[in-house]
Design a protein around this motif. Structure first.
Motif, short mmCIF file in Angstrom:
data_model
loop_
_atom_site.label_atom_id
_atom_site.label_comp_id
_atom_site.label_asym_id
_atom_site.label_seq_id
_atom_site.Cartn_x
_atom_site.Cartn_y
_atom_site.Cartn_z
N ALA A 185 0.87 -1.18 0.00
CA ALA A 185 0.00 0.00 0.00
C ALA A 185 0.90 1.23 0.00
O ALA A 185 1.58 1.50 0.99
CB ALA A 185 -0.91 -0.01 1.22
N CYS A 186 0.92 1.95 -1.09
CA CYS A 186 1.94 2.98 -1.32
C CYS A 186 1.34 4.38 -1.37
O CYS A 186 0.18 4.57 -1.77
CB CYS A 186 2.67 2.73 -2.64
N MET A 187 2.18 5.33 -0.97
CA MET A 187 1.92 6.74 -1.25
C MET A 187 3.04 7.19 -2.18
O MET A 187 4.21 7.27 -1.79
CB MET A 187 1.90 7.57 0.03
N GLN A 331 -8.12 4.32 4.39
CA GLN A 331 -7.98 5.23 5.53
C GLN A 331 -7.25 6.49 5.12
O GLN A 331 -7.66 7.60 5.50
CB GLN A 331 -7.24 4.53 6.67
N ASN A 332 -6.18 6.36 4.36
CA ASN A 332 -5.43 7.55 3.97
C ASN A 332 -6.13 8.33 2.88
O ASN A 332 -5.99 9.55 2.80
CB ASN A 332 -4.01 7.15 3.55
N ASP A 333 -6.89 7.64 2.03
CA ASP A 333 -7.72 8.38 1.08
C ASP A 333 -8.75 9.22 1.81
O ASP A 333 -9.00 10.37 1.47
CB ASP A 333 -8.41 7.42 0.12
N LEU A 345 -11.25 14.08 12.57
CA LEU A 345 -11.57 12.85 11.85
C LEU A 345 -11.28 11.67 12.75
O LEU A 345 -10.26 11.64 13.44
CB LEU A 345 -10.72 12.74 10.57
N THR A 346 -12.19 10.71 12.75
CA THR A 346 -11.93 9.43 13.41
C THR A 346 -12.25 8.31 12.42
O THR A 346 -13.20 8.42 11.63
CB THR A 346 -12.77 9.28 14.69
N ILE A 347 -11.42 7.27 12.44
CA ILE A 347 -11.57 6.15 11.51
C ILE A 347 -11.69 4.87 12.33
O ILE A 347 -10.77 4.52 13.09
CB ILE A 347 -10.37 6.05 10.54
N VAL A 441 -1.71 15.77 9.95
CA VAL A 441 -1.23 14.40 9.72
C VAL A 441 -1.03 14.19 8.22
O VAL A 441 -1.82 14.67 7.41
CB VAL A 441 -2.25 13.38 10.27
N TYR A 442 0.02 13.45 7.87
CA TYR A 442 0.18 13.12 6.45
C TYR A 442 0.13 11.62 6.19
O TYR A 442 0.07 11.18 5.04
CB TYR A 442 1.48 13.71 5.89
#
Length: 539
Positions: A185-187, A331-333, A345-347, A441-442
């Motif tokens: 899973a990449c950024m 999640q990061n999207d 934001l909460t996930i 957060v990034y």
């Protein structure tokens, strides 16, 4: 050839001031009939070397940003296959520009999902590289380890004929706790082109080889415009909580990773939505992989009220190498999708709830947390980590509370009937969940946010004590894994009257069971719910 024409030729090669001085000096010496031949020869050699350096600089700098690929210079290819212009343009490759489904790369092994323009000075980029484009992708681990320099980004402009190709700055593995999975899973980080700074690109494609045909297109979400609006609305954490500007910026957003399977009932889903609304949530984001028809109908009904956004999660067999249906990509999207659109934001999953212990809503909970901190420390807080407390689902229902108003003596509301919890509260970072300020957060991990994933070095992650809040987790347990004592916990009964009223209202006006929908209406609803796979089936 006249000397004047000969003298004009070098100016066509370069406009460098140093080159002009050299050329003028060179021709002055020529007029003096080579009185200083050694100096002339030396200067000529130095001049040629300078020109060679300029040529090499041009090749490696400008061509590295836009390699001359024949396929990218073909107007018919550009206009016939990809989007170069309005987001409403229709082409033969896609029915519409979309960033809510996985699209393959040219190797048919890697996939991209969404892309965002980000100008925050995060630790994973150099200041000179800003702004960057963050692409969320799934790439085989071997392909990344064999070298990321071969990956290229192609940027598309709405008012330009030619796309611009740039190199990839770096590829980050977002799942640092499980490096055994074959898919990563990449950024993917790409630098924005500098050749056309006055106009922002409208889309980007990612390819694995230079000059390959890009089969994917991601509309670019520009976070810079959102940030300007967000920063003018809120000055610090206090005004963020007290703001009444709910028209465009929500206070608390809840994101749920990909929903798949048929295990949840409509009543449980409504319970999840309405309980979180009581706690303070005013925006929900769902990623739909294979939900039941009943759940999808309910999600679409809530979306019409402006409470819910949902995105397609077309997980397929080629993505099986990702950890747990690629949840960290989702999640990061979601992190970037709600950035500058929500204060917090909460996930978490559908069987988890962040429950305040001393108050009855998230806003008052944060107020109490901030009272224990100085204002400067409150402004430095980027996230809040909550410990996990299990409520075993196989225990008998607690029917002491009268819930017959729901029309079922065996109430389906698990938060009001499952009142036995473990004595053991798991430590932070083990099944814990996080509430955070998205712009701080990034990179979002499943159970925590690392200090190295914060945008500002001076920010901090707060570990919330169980006296202030916990994650109530309702699931079946293996008591060989959790051989702990249990006790009665009826904390959720404080929400019983409001929760029952809201669930009753929603199940009658928003989320009607499919069996209560007329036959002709039910069939039309089901047709509307079907994904148009013929438009998106590109695997």
């Amino acid at each position: 050839m006249k000397l004047s024409r000969l003298r004009e030729m070098p100016y066509r090669i370069t406009d460098s001031i140093a080159a002009r001085v050299f050329i003028d000096s060179f021709f002055v010496l020529i007029r003096r009939r080579f009185r200083y031949r050694k100096i002339v020869v030396l200067l000529a050699i130095l001049g040629l070397l300078a020109i060679l350096v300029l040529v090499l600089f041009y090749i490696f700098h400008f061509q590295s940003e836009n390699d001359i690929c024949p396929i990218l210079m073909d107007k018919h290819y550009i206009r016939g296959r990809l989007f170069v212009g309005s987001r409403n343009t229709k082409t033969s490759l896609f029915e519409k520009p979309s960033d809510d489904f996985f699209q393959p790369m040219d190797d048919n092994r890697s996939f991209v999902y969404s892309a965002y323009i980000d100008d925050r000075p995060a630790p994973d980029v150099n200041f000179k590289e800003l702004p960057v484009v963050r692409i969320l992708a799934a790439i085989p681990r071997d392909d990344v380890s064999n070298g990321q320099k071969r990956f290229r980004c192609i940027f598309w402009y709405g008012n330009a004929d030619w796309p611009v190709e740039t190199h990839v700055i770096r590829i980050t593995d977002m799942n640092k706790f499980d490096r055994k999975m074959p898919m990563m899973a990449c950024m993917v980080l790409c630098k924005l082109p500098t050749t056309n700074q006055s106009v922002s690109p409208v889309g980007v494609s990612l390819i694995s080889r230079i000059c390959n045909s890009p089969p994917n297109y991601l509309p670019l979400n520009d976070l810079r415009e959102r940030r300007r609006h967000f920063e003018t609305s809120f000055e610090n954490i206090v005004s963020t909580l007290e703001s009444k500007n709910s028209g465009t910026i929500s206070n608390f957003a809840v994101c749920v990773p990909p929903i798949f399977g048929q295990n949840m009932t409509m009543m449980e889903f409504v319970e999840f939505i309405e309980l979180n609304r009581l706690l303070g949530a005013d925006k929900f984001i769902f990623y739909l992989e294979s939900p039941s028809s009943e759940i999808e109908l309910c999600i679409r009904s809530y979306s019409k009220l402006g409470l819910v956004e949902f995105y397609r999660w077309n997980f397929n067999e080629k993505l099986e190498g990702l950890h747990y249906h690629g949840q960290i990509i989702a999640q990061n999207d979601c992190l970037y999708r709600v950035m500058y659109r929500s204060s917090y934001l909460t996930i978490h999953d559908l069987d988890e709830f962040i429950i305040p212990t001393r108050t009855t809503n998230w806003r008052n909970m944060l107020d109490l947390l901030h009272e224990d901190l100085r204002l400067s420390e409150s402004n430095r807080t980027a996230s809040y980590c909550f410990r996990n407390l299990f409520f075993p689902m196989h225990d008998k229902k607690d029917l002491t509370l009268n819930l017959t108003s729901l029309g079922d003596s065996q109430s389906p509301l698990k938060t009001l009937t499952k009142t036995v919890s473990l004595d053991y509260i798991q430590p932070w970072k083990e099944r814990s969940k996080v509430m955070a300020r998205p712009e701080r957060v990034y990179l979002w991990h499943v159970h925590e946010i690392l200090d190295e994933s914060l945008v500002r070095k001076t920010d901090a992650n707060v570990m919330v004590d169980e006296e202030d809040g916990l994650v109530y987790h309702y699931r079946s347990l293996d008591f060989n894994e959790f051989p702990h004592g249990r006790h009665r916990n009826r904390r959720m009964w404080k929400f019983s009257k409001q929760l029952v009223a809201k669930v009753m209202k929603s199940t009658t006006s928003v989320c009607k069971p499919l069996h209560s929908v007329p036959a002709f209406e039910s069939s039309s609803v089901r047709r509307k719910m079907e994904w148009k796979d013929d438009l998106f089936d590109i695997f």
